[in-house]
Design a protein around this motif. Structure first.
Motif, PDB file in Angstrom:
ATOM      1  N   TRP A 189      -9.141   3.547  -4.761  1.00 16.40           N
ATOM      2  CA  TRP A 189     -10.191   3.115  -3.819  1.00 16.40           C
ATOM      3  C   TRP A 189     -10.183   1.596  -3.684  1.00 16.40           C
ATOM      4  O   TRP A 189     -10.478   1.045  -2.624  1.00 16.40           O
ATOM      5  N   HIS A 199      -7.780   0.631  -1.010  1.00 18.35           N
ATOM      6  CA  HIS A 199      -8.308   0.965   0.318  1.00 18.35           C
ATOM      7  C   HIS A 199      -9.410  -0.017   0.706  1.00 18.35           C
ATOM      8  O   HIS A 199      -9.503  -0.435   1.865  1.00 18.35           O
ATOM      9  N   GLY A 213      -1.971   6.875   1.333  1.00 15.02           N
ATOM     10  CA  GLY A 213      -3.299   7.477   1.426  1.00 15.02           C
ATOM     11  C   GLY A 213      -3.867   7.866   0.061  1.00 15.02           C
ATOM     12  O   GLY A 213      -5.086   8.026  -0.095  1.00 15.02           O
ATOM     13  N   GLY A 229      -9.463  -2.359   3.944  1.00  9.05           N
ATOM     14  CA  GLY A 229     -10.586  -2.293   4.900  1.00  9.05           C
ATOM     15  C   GLY A 229     -11.236  -3.647   5.096  1.00  9.05           C
ATOM     16  O   GLY A 229     -11.400  -4.125   6.233  1.00  9.05           O
ATOM     17  N   LEU A 253       0.839  -1.205   0.000  1.00 12.32           N
ATOM     18  CA  LEU A 253       0.000   0.000   0.000  1.00 12.32           C
ATOM     19  C   LEU A 253       0.878   1.261   0.000  1.00 12.32           C
ATOM     20  O   LEU A 253       0.591   2.220  -0.718  1.00 12.32           O
TER      21      LEU A 253
END
Ligand code: HEM
Length: 152
Positions: free
Chosen positions: A82, A85, A78, A89, A72
Motif C-alpha cells: 500500500w 501505491h 498491482g 497516488g 512499481l
C-alpha cells in the motif's frame, strides 16, 4: 538488487531531491529574502527564477514518473505494498498540481510582468506560493510513506 533497479532508484531519488530541495530553497530562503523588494523588481525576478526552476522540475517529474513506474512494476505492480501505491497516488497529485502551476499560473505571471500589471503578478505569485506549500507537504508525506515502504 539488480543493476536496472539500482539505477532507476538512483534517478528516482535524484529527481525527488531536485524537486523537493528546489521548493524548500524557493519557499524558505528566496521568498523571505525578496519580500522587501518593490513589485517592479521582485516580480520580474520571480518570473526569471520560475522560468528556470520549472524546466528542472519538468525534467524531474518525467524522470520520477518513468523510474517510479518501472520500479512499481519490479515491486509487484498491482500487488505492490500500500505504501508504494500511496506514493504513486500522491506523486501523481503532486505532478498535476505542478502542471497547473506551470501551464495555468506561470503564464499569468509572464503576462502581468510584460504588461507591468504588478497587482495581477503579485496575486499569481501568491497562488504559486500556496500551491508550492501544498506540494511541499505532499512531498514530505510521500518521503515519509517511502521510508515505511520496507515494512520494518
Ligand atoms: C508516479 C509516482 C511515483 C511512483 C510510481 C513511485 C514508485 C516508487 C517505487 C516502486 C519505489 C521503490 C521502493 C523500494 O525500493 O522499496 C520508490 C522509491 C522511492 N520513492 Fe517513489 N514513486 C513515485 C513518486 C515519488 C515521489 C513524488 C516521491 C517524493 C516526493 C518519491 C519518493 C521515493 C523515495 C524517497 C523512495 C526510496 C524508498 C526506498 O527505497 O525505500 N516517489 N518509488
Amino acid at each position: 538488487m539488480n543493476k536496472a533497479i539500482e539505477v532507476a532508484l538512483f534517478l528516482h531519488l535524484l529527481g525527488v531531491a531536485v524537486w523537493i530541495g528546489g521548493m524548500i530553497f524557493a519557499h524558505f530562503c528566496l521568498r523571505p529574502a525578496l519580500e522587501d523588494l518593490s513589485p517592479q523588481l521582485r516580480l520580474p525576478l520571480w518570473e526569471s527564477v520560475f522560468g528556470r526552476f520549472f524546466n528542472w522540475v519538468g525534467v524531474s517529474v518525467l524522470v520520477i514518473l518513468l523510474t517510479g513506474g518501472f520500479l512499481l512494476m519490479q515491486f509487484g505492480g498491482g500487488h505492490a505494498t500500500w505504501q508504494l501505491h500511496a506514493m504513486a497516488g500522491i506523486g501523481i497529485i503532486m505532478m498535476l498540481i505542478f502542471g497547473h502551476i506551470r501551464f495555468a499560473v506561470f503564464p499569468r505571471i509572464r503576462r502581468a510582468v510584460q504588461a507591468q500589471k504588478w497587482p495581477d503578478g503579485a496575486r499569481a505569485v501568491a497562488t504559486v506560493r500556496r500551491l508550492v506549500v501544498v506540494n511541499l507537504v505532499l512531498g514530505i508525506v510521500t518521503i515519509g510513506v517511502a521510508a515505511m515502504s520496507r515494512g520494518f
